[in-house]
Scaffold this motif. Sequence first.
Motif, PDB file in Angstrom:
ATOM      1  N   HIS A  68       0.821  -1.212   0.000  1.00 46.27           N
ATOM      2  CA  HIS A  68       0.000   0.000   0.000  1.00 46.27           C
ATOM      3  C   HIS A  68       0.859   1.268   0.000  1.00 46.27           C
ATOM      4  O   HIS A  68       0.414   2.330  -0.431  1.00 46.27           O
ATOM      5  N   HIS A  81      -7.307   9.328  -0.009  1.00 46.11           N
ATOM      6  CA  HIS A  81      -6.095   9.230  -0.819  1.00 46.11           C
ATOM      7  C   HIS A  81      -6.132  10.270  -1.928  1.00 46.11           C
ATOM      8  O   HIS A  81      -6.427   9.947  -3.083  1.00 46.11           O
ATOM      9  N   HIS A 126      -4.082  11.586   6.048  1.00 47.20           N
ATOM     10  CA  HIS A 126      -3.575  10.366   5.412  1.00 47.20           C
ATOM     11  C   HIS A 126      -2.401  10.638   4.477  1.00 47.20           C
ATOM     12  O   HIS A 126      -1.584   9.755   4.243  1.00 47.20           O
ATOM     13  N   HIS A 142       1.275   8.497   4.340  1.00 47.83           N
ATOM     14  CA  HIS A 142       1.964   7.926   3.177  1.00 47.83           C
ATOM     15  C   HIS A 142       3.345   8.545   2.942  1.00 47.83           C
ATOM     16  O   HIS A 142       4.036   8.169   2.000  1.00 47.83           O
TER      17      HIS A 142
HETATM   18 ZN   LIG Z   1      -3.418   4.764   2.392  1.00 44.93          ZN
END
Ligand SMILES: [Zn+2]
Length: 297
Positions: free
Chosen positions: A119, A174, A194, A198
Amino acid sequence: MQFDAELLLLAMAPVFLACIGWEAWHLRRTRPGESIYSWRDTFCNAALALMQQAADKLAWLANMPVYAFFYARYRIHTWQAGWGWASFVVLFVAQDLLYYVFHRCSHRVRWLWAAHVVHHSSARMNFATAFRQSLMYVVAGMWLFSIPLAVLGFPPTQIVAIVLINLGFQFFVHTQAIGKLGWLEYVFNTPSTHRVHHARDNRYIDRNYAGVLVIWDRLFGSYVDEHPHDAPVYGTVEPLHTNNPLKATFHEWASMAADFASVRGWRNKLRALFAPPAWATDCHARRAARPVAPGAT
Ligand SMILES: [Zn+2]
Ligand SMILES: [Zn+2]
């Protein structure tokens, strides 16, 4: 409330695709030259999503009897049949907390990271990044983290449903096309929250594990705010450099197996499997820095 949970993500596919189309169009206009999307990366994401969905169907077949066993033998409460609002809220909050625990463990235990790294292995961040999932979650043992829901008295079909609802929500965080969202930042996992998750920058690494509710990160000290000016650098500390979905899926498992075989002593072998991923990064760096013995080829 009655619906076929397994079809939820499929039913949402047109919404997901519309979001990807809108984001790609919007970012090309507002941030030209940044190439936030690439065809190869997006195709890799899509292939990973299809592989994971196929594996997921098999995984549910294998896991449902486990949940049914714990539900039948060890449940501590019996909710009224079907979906009621009170039971839904308890299920939603409990599952989101368990997701937080699973996600945090996935970044701190290499065995789980081997699946979850997929991911994070793209250096891009867009709606399509949400599709990057691993078919190896079932091997890693993600399903173990939902067993407490059966003990809380939730039948297997409701466990599957809430897991998929949580996953469906996470698609929408995302993106680089949405900024801060005011008071929502204090309650929910948002795109800003988020994006930090990442990023591979030092100040962002291993932060913001939220699924739907960000309150867990704020409660348990893993929350960090997105810097208003410094854009995050996305990807992993050890970059993958491939858009091959099979390599993305299995590279960390292969690396873990190689480390397990090459390190000496059982303590180190256990570390190769269960230490935080940084152990492997340090181990690889030490190995790369080791002087080559004279005469060795
Ligand atoms: Zn994610
Ligand atoms: Zn993660």
